[in-house]
Design a protein around this motif. Sequence first.
Motif, PDB file in Angstrom:
ATOM      1  N   ALA A   1       0.820  -1.212   0.000  1.00 31.12           N
ATOM      2  CA  ALA A   1       0.000   0.000   0.000  1.00 31.12           C
ATOM      3  C   ALA A   1       0.854   1.262   0.000  1.00 31.12           C
ATOM      4  O   ALA A   1       0.556   2.229  -0.710  1.00 31.12           O
ATOM      5  CB  ALA A   1      -0.935  -0.011   1.214  1.00 31.12           C
ATOM      6  N   ALA A   2       1.939   1.290   0.786  1.00 39.75           N
ATOM      7  CA  ALA A   2       2.779   2.488   0.855  1.00 39.75           C
ATOM      8  C   ALA A   2       3.531   2.703  -0.457  1.00 39.75           C
ATOM      9  O   ALA A   2       3.584   3.814  -0.994  1.00 39.75           O
ATOM     10  CB  ALA A   2       3.757   2.376   2.022  1.00 39.75           C
ATOM     11  N   GLY A   3       4.144   1.633  -0.981  1.00 33.10           N
ATOM     12  CA  GLY A   3       4.902   1.769  -2.215  1.00 33.10           C
ATOM     13  C   GLY A   3       4.035   2.166  -3.391  1.00 33.10           C
ATOM     14  O   GLY A   3       4.432   3.004  -4.223  1.00 33.10           O
ATOM     15  N   LEU A   4       2.850   1.590  -3.485  1.00 36.18           N
ATOM     16  CA  LEU A   4       1.943   1.949  -4.574  1.00 36.18           C
ATOM     17  C   LEU A   4       1.496   3.398  -4.468  1.00 36.18           C
ATOM     18  O   LEU A   4       1.365   4.096  -5.478  1.00 36.18           O
ATOM     19  CB  LEU A   4       0.730   1.018  -4.564  1.00 36.18           C
ATOM     20  CG  LEU A   4       0.990  -0.408  -5.063  1.00 36.18           C
ATOM     21  CD1 LEU A   4      -0.192  -1.309  -4.713  1.00 36.18           C
ATOM     22  CD2 LEU A   4       1.246  -0.432  -6.565  1.00 36.18           C
ATOM     23  N   ARG A   5       1.263   3.859  -3.241  1.00 35.34           N
ATOM     24  CA  ARG A   5       0.884   5.268  -3.061  1.00 35.34           C
ATOM     25  C   ARG A   5       2.005   6.168  -3.571  1.00 35.34           C
ATOM     26  O   ARG A   5       1.750   7.126  -4.315  1.00 35.34           O
ATOM     27  CB  ARG A   5       0.603   5.557  -1.593  1.00 35.34           C
ATOM     28  CG  ARG A   5       0.486   7.042  -1.254  1.00 35.34           C
ATOM     29  CD  ARG A   5      -0.668   7.723  -1.983  1.00 35.34           C
ATOM     30  NE  ARG A   5      -1.946   7.347  -1.412  1.00 35.34           N
ATOM     31  CZ  ARG A   5      -3.112   7.794  -1.846  1.00 35.34           C
ATOM     32  NH1 ARG A   5      -3.162   8.637  -2.872  1.00 35.34           N
ATOM     33  NH2 ARG A   5      -4.226   7.390  -1.296  1.00 35.34           N
TER      34      ARG A   5
ATOM     35  N   GLN B   1       0.451   5.903   3.738  1.00 39.90           N
ATOM     36  CA  GLN B   1      -0.236   6.715   2.748  1.00 39.90           C
ATOM     37  C   GLN B   1       0.205   8.179   2.822  1.00 39.90           C
ATOM     38  O   GLN B   1       0.445   8.829   1.797  1.00 39.90           O
ATOM     39  CB  GLN B   1      -1.747   6.616   2.950  1.00 39.90           C
ATOM     40  CG  GLN B   1      -2.312   5.225   2.738  1.00 39.90           C
ATOM     41  CD  GLN B   1      -2.050   4.695   1.355  1.00 39.90           C
ATOM     42  OE1 GLN B   1      -2.572   5.191   0.371  1.00 39.90           O
ATOM     43  NE2 GLN B   1      -1.203   3.679   1.258  1.00 39.90           N
ATOM     44  N   VAL B   2       0.346   8.683   4.034  1.00 38.08           N
ATOM     45  CA  VAL B   2       0.744  10.088   4.207  1.00 38.08           C
ATOM     46  C   VAL B   2       2.157  10.309   3.686  1.00 38.08           C
ATOM     47  O   VAL B   2       2.410  11.236   2.904  1.00 38.08           O
ATOM     48  CB  VAL B   2       0.640  10.492   5.689  1.00 38.08           C
ATOM     49  CG1 VAL B   2       1.261  11.867   5.916  1.00 38.08           C
ATOM     50  CG2 VAL B   2      -0.813  10.476   6.149  1.00 38.08           C
ATOM     51  N   PHE B   3       3.088   9.442   4.081  1.00 40.66           N
ATOM     52  CA  PHE B   3       4.477   9.660   3.675  1.00 40.66           C
ATOM     53  C   PHE B   3       4.732   9.209   2.236  1.00 40.66           C
ATOM     54  O   PHE B   3       5.654   9.708   1.590  1.00 40.66           O
ATOM     55  CB  PHE B   3       5.435   8.987   4.656  1.00 40.66           C
ATOM     56  CG  PHE B   3       5.771   9.877   5.822  1.00 40.66           C
ATOM     57  CD1 PHE B   3       6.821  10.765   5.753  1.00 40.66           C
ATOM     58  CD2 PHE B   3       4.998   9.851   6.967  1.00 40.66           C
ATOM     59  CE1 PHE B   3       7.114  11.616   6.798  1.00 40.66           C
ATOM     60  CE2 PHE B   3       5.276  10.694   8.036  1.00 40.66           C
ATOM     61  CZ  PHE B   3       6.347  11.583   7.949  1.00 40.66           C
ATOM     62  N   GLY B   4       3.927   8.298   1.700  1.00 43.37           N
ATOM     63  CA  GLY B   4       4.038   8.003   0.284  1.00 43.37           C
ATOM     64  C   GLY B   4       3.763   9.235  -0.553  1.00 43.37           C
ATOM     65  O   GLY B   4       4.438   9.500  -1.561  1.00 43.37           O
ATOM     66  N   THR B   5       2.799  10.029  -0.111  1.00 44.56           N
ATOM     67  CA  THR B   5       2.467  11.268  -0.807  1.00 44.56           C
ATOM     68  C   THR B   5       3.541  12.326  -0.592  1.00 44.56           C
ATOM     69  O   THR B   5       3.970  13.009  -1.536  1.00 44.56           O
ATOM     70  CB  THR B   5       1.104  11.806  -0.328  1.00 44.56           C
ATOM     71  OG1 THR B   5       0.104  10.805  -0.575  1.00 44.56           O
ATOM     72  CG2 THR B   5       0.735  13.090  -1.046  1.00 44.56           C
TER      73      THR B   5
ATOM     74  N   GLU C   1       1.619   8.730  -6.814  1.00 42.55           N
ATOM     75  CA  GLU C   1       1.799  10.175  -6.637  1.00 42.55           C
ATOM     76  C   GLU C   1       2.981  10.688  -7.459  1.00 42.55           C
ATOM     77  O   GLU C   1       2.953  11.824  -7.951  1.00 42.55           O
ATOM     78  CB  GLU C   1       1.987  10.496  -5.154  1.00 42.55           C
ATOM     79  CG  GLU C   1       0.795  10.152  -4.271  1.00 42.55           C
ATOM     80  CD  GLU C   1      -0.443  10.978  -4.575  1.00 42.55           C
ATOM     81  OE1 GLU C   1      -0.324  12.010  -5.263  1.00 42.55           O
ATOM     82  OE2 GLU C   1      -1.539  10.593  -4.129  1.00 42.55           O
ATOM     83  N   LEU C   2       4.036   9.882  -7.605  1.00 37.26           N
ATOM     84  CA  LEU C   2       5.161  10.292  -8.446  1.00 37.26           C
ATOM     85  C   LEU C   2       4.742  10.381  -9.913  1.00 37.26           C
ATOM     86  O   LEU C   2       5.087  11.332 -10.615  1.00 37.26           O
ATOM     87  CB  LEU C   2       6.316   9.302  -8.290  1.00 37.26           C
ATOM     88  CG  LEU C   2       7.149   9.440  -7.019  1.00 37.26           C
ATOM     89  CD1 LEU C   2       7.980   8.186  -6.777  1.00 37.26           C
ATOM     90  CD2 LEU C   2       8.049  10.676  -7.097  1.00 37.26           C
ATOM     91  N   LYS C   3       4.008   9.388 -10.364  1.00 44.57           N
ATOM     92  CA  LYS C   3       3.560   9.389 -11.760  1.00 44.57           C
ATOM     93  C   LYS C   3       2.634  10.568 -12.032  1.00 44.57           C
ATOM     94  O   LYS C   3       2.706  11.195 -13.104  1.00 44.57           O
ATOM     95  CB  LYS C   3       2.835   8.070 -12.061  1.00 44.57           C
ATOM     96  CG  LYS C   3       2.485   7.881 -13.521  1.00 44.57           C
ATOM     97  CD  LYS C   3       3.733   7.689 -14.373  1.00 44.57           C
ATOM     98  CE  LYS C   3       3.355   7.336 -15.810  1.00 44.57           C
ATOM     99  NZ  LYS C   3       4.558   7.136 -16.645  1.00 44.57           N
ATOM    100  N   ARG C   4       1.779  10.903 -11.082  1.00 44.90           N
ATOM    101  CA  ARG C   4       0.888  12.048 -11.249  1.00 44.90           C
ATOM    102  C   ARG C   4       1.680  13.345 -11.391  1.00 44.90           C
ATOM    103  O   ARG C   4       1.181  14.324 -11.954  1.00 44.90           O
ATOM    104  CB  ARG C   4      -0.060  12.160 -10.060  1.00 44.90           C
ATOM    105  CG  ARG C   4      -1.185  11.124 -10.050  1.00 44.90           C
ATOM    106  CD  ARG C   4      -1.980  11.233  -8.772  1.00 44.90           C
ATOM    107  NE  ARG C   4      -3.144  10.340  -8.789  1.00 44.90           N
ATOM    108  CZ  ARG C   4      -3.899  10.085  -7.738  1.00 44.90           C
ATOM    109  NH1 ARG C   4      -3.630  10.681  -6.569  1.00 44.90           N
ATOM    110  NH2 ARG C   4      -4.922   9.264  -7.817  1.00 44.90           N
ATOM    111  N   ARG C   5       2.892  13.358 -10.878  1.00 50.14           N
ATOM    112  CA  ARG C   5       3.750  14.545 -10.969  1.00 50.14           C
ATOM    113  C   ARG C   5       4.752  14.431 -12.118  1.00 50.14           C
ATOM    114  O   ARG C   5       5.777  15.111 -12.128  1.00 50.14           O
ATOM    115  CB  ARG C   5       4.455  14.755  -9.627  1.00 50.14           C
ATOM    116  CG  ARG C   5       3.490  15.211  -8.531  1.00 50.14           C
ATOM    117  CD  ARG C   5       4.054  15.029  -7.137  1.00 50.14           C
ATOM    118  NE  ARG C   5       3.126  15.549  -6.122  1.00 50.14           N
ATOM    119  CZ  ARG C   5       2.045  14.903  -5.695  1.00 50.14           C
ATOM    120  NH1 ARG C   5       1.736  13.716  -6.178  1.00 50.14           N
ATOM    121  NH2 ARG C   5       1.252  15.442  -4.784  1.00 50.14           N
ATOM    122  N   ASN C   6       4.447  13.530 -13.040  1.00 50.40           N
ATOM    123  CA  ASN C   6       5.240  13.360 -14.270  1.00 50.40           C
ATOM    124  C   ASN C   6       6.674  12.924 -14.011  1.00 50.40           C
ATOM    125  O   ASN C   6       7.583  13.254 -14.773  1.00 50.40           O
ATOM    126  CB  ASN C   6       5.225  14.655 -15.097  1.00 50.40           C
ATOM    127  CG  ASN C   6       3.832  15.030 -15.548  1.00 50.40           C
ATOM    128  OD1 ASN C   6       3.080  14.178 -16.018  1.00 50.40           O
ATOM    129  ND2 ASN C   6       3.468  16.299 -15.375  1.00 50.40           N
TER     130      ASN C   6
END
Length: 697
Positions: free
Chosen positions: A52-56, A481-485, A60-65
């Motif tokens: 769950a953490a790694g996928l988050r 989830q928080v720190f993945g973001t 979020e990285l992909k969303r930021r290109n």
Amino acid sequence: MTQKIPQHILDALTDVEMPRLGQEPDFPENAEIAGWNIPVRRSAAIVVGSGAAGLRAAVELKRRNIDVSIVSQSAWGGTSACSGSDKQTLHTANTADRGDNFKEMARAIRSGGAMDEDTAYIEAVGSVRAMASLQFLGLPLPQDTLGGTLRYQTDHDEVGRATSCGPRTSRLMVKVLAQEAIRLEVPFFNQTTVIRILTECRDGATRVTGLLAVRSRNQSEENPLGLVLIACPTVVLAAGGPGELYRDSVFPNGCFGSLGLALEAGLEVVNITESQFGIGTRREGFPWNLSGTYVQVIPHIYSVDADGSEHHFLSDYYRTTQELASNVFRKGYQWPFHATRMLDFQSSLVDLAVFQETQKGRRVYMDFNRNPEPVPGDKPFSLSRLDDDVRTYLTNAGANQGAPIDRLRHMNPLAIELYRRYKIDIAAEPLEFAVNNQHMNGGIAVDIWGRTNIHGIYAIGEAAGTHGITRPGGAALNAGQVFGTRVAEHIAAASRTAIQQSECSTDAISLEIDRIKQMLKTDAGLPIKTIRHEVQARMSDNAGILCRSDEVAEALSAARALNRSIRTAGVACSRAGEIARAVQWQQMALVSEAVLAALDFYIRQGGGSRGARAICDSAGEALPMSARGPLSDLRFRVEREQDKAEQILVRLEGHQMAITTRPNRSFDETAKAFFERDWPAWLTGTIFDLDNGMVGS
């Protein structure tokens, strides 16, 4: 009245099918290194782990290109996808029916001590965003008719901030995040085990340059170990905790985490003395925590000896039937063992009793078709004779049925369905269980942005040491989830995305390959099974819920000896398929020494009982009592207040574990943000503290 839930709803929340991965990208380059032909791939960022953490972090990285890829030993095979508890939880701070706010929630998260105050506040504030985004992705968290989130009380949380969509909450989290990652076309490299982190010293600082991993599909005469090189300037370690460290463990098999990998790379680890232990089913079958309604329905608990005789052993510890039954119930939201709860006939006497029965060689069961047997000489079990808090809870839940299985069917039918999926019918047969290791609260040391002491390396989820001595149940899911973001935000702001920055030194790679070859022995070396048995037995027997100074010191000496033997003799590896496991067990032996070194240091400095462990000492201030009198051999030290204010750090220097301490980072609760003053820091990226590139600098 029990409301019958249709079977298709139960099935959907229990049989959670994971999405299929798409076609895996190629390794477009090859490099001749150390006489071998090694496939090479370049990426701006790599996330190690597909929980769950790694996928988050990847989403979020992909969303930021950011050009990000996921590397996983076994996609959907980790703790968040395969393990959990009756009510695995996320935390919410979006309602105020009990006076909740972010500061109060942060105090609850860090209340056990040895946790950074700023991190606790970050987790509290970020919980709303984490929950809302998961709901947006389709996580079916329950609501009332007005849209409020249904909440309940969990361990180390008196307010009731937890919520759940059943025992598969974390697996459902993995599912919705995986679906989003696949939709965003994040590349997955499955069946790929990272065995080395590559670094270099540049401009006076150590920086990550890439990863060496093992992939059986890449084994050939030109590449006998099946190595691949992933050149990258940014790595997010999200591979979970060291589940294989203990014999008695609720982790799924094969969960090694990344602590050994981190230690070998020179990363600092923190709070690795702190774990969670509690009752759960054994990993040989279907490992699962027996918290929440499994014990709140108050099943009969008993043991069976080698002759097949039953023992109603809890009556040796509790004075009355009411006291016994009420404390079995309280294990539902006081699930982790805690030394102080052995005092005054509280709920951790249940853990102690179960542990001591198994130490005698007996097998322990809970029977959902029987209410607890009465304590000899006392009245029989009755729902009307329970402590006030227990009786009130069951009354409010409408759980007035005569048998535990009927109360469970009323309160949480998913709990029954879950075991049925693994061919265990708890409605028809007793359930065997034990006291198991469940979670490491410590891990890799990070700052408020998830940065480690090596530039370009971040750690999140259970791989990160962000928890203190205790934590509210479900806070680990929320933290990931928080720190993945936050990690994704920081990486994007730092612009560590240029592929040309990730050149790996051929000489450094050759050196690592030579070290791996020297460690792996085809015709000699220590067998993997021998290392596994020695590590797991030592940790379960000497570093579990009961610890003694001399035994921990002896265990540390033995762990050091094992690592010397591995360095001298190597690890036996006769088959290509054992290469990754051989390296992982070598690293797990290293983790065992690190944990024991930190624990020995803590005890020798006068540290007392806290969190997961009772430090037994004949001169200890605390003496647990039982129905049969004082438990004199379990007298233990009381935790010192000053120890809550600091954390223990471990770093591998040569072949020695260097141990230091540092005070918890503080958080000024009186400080207030001001929009016009603080907005420029957000606009310019000053909040990301980019000039300070790593922990401790």
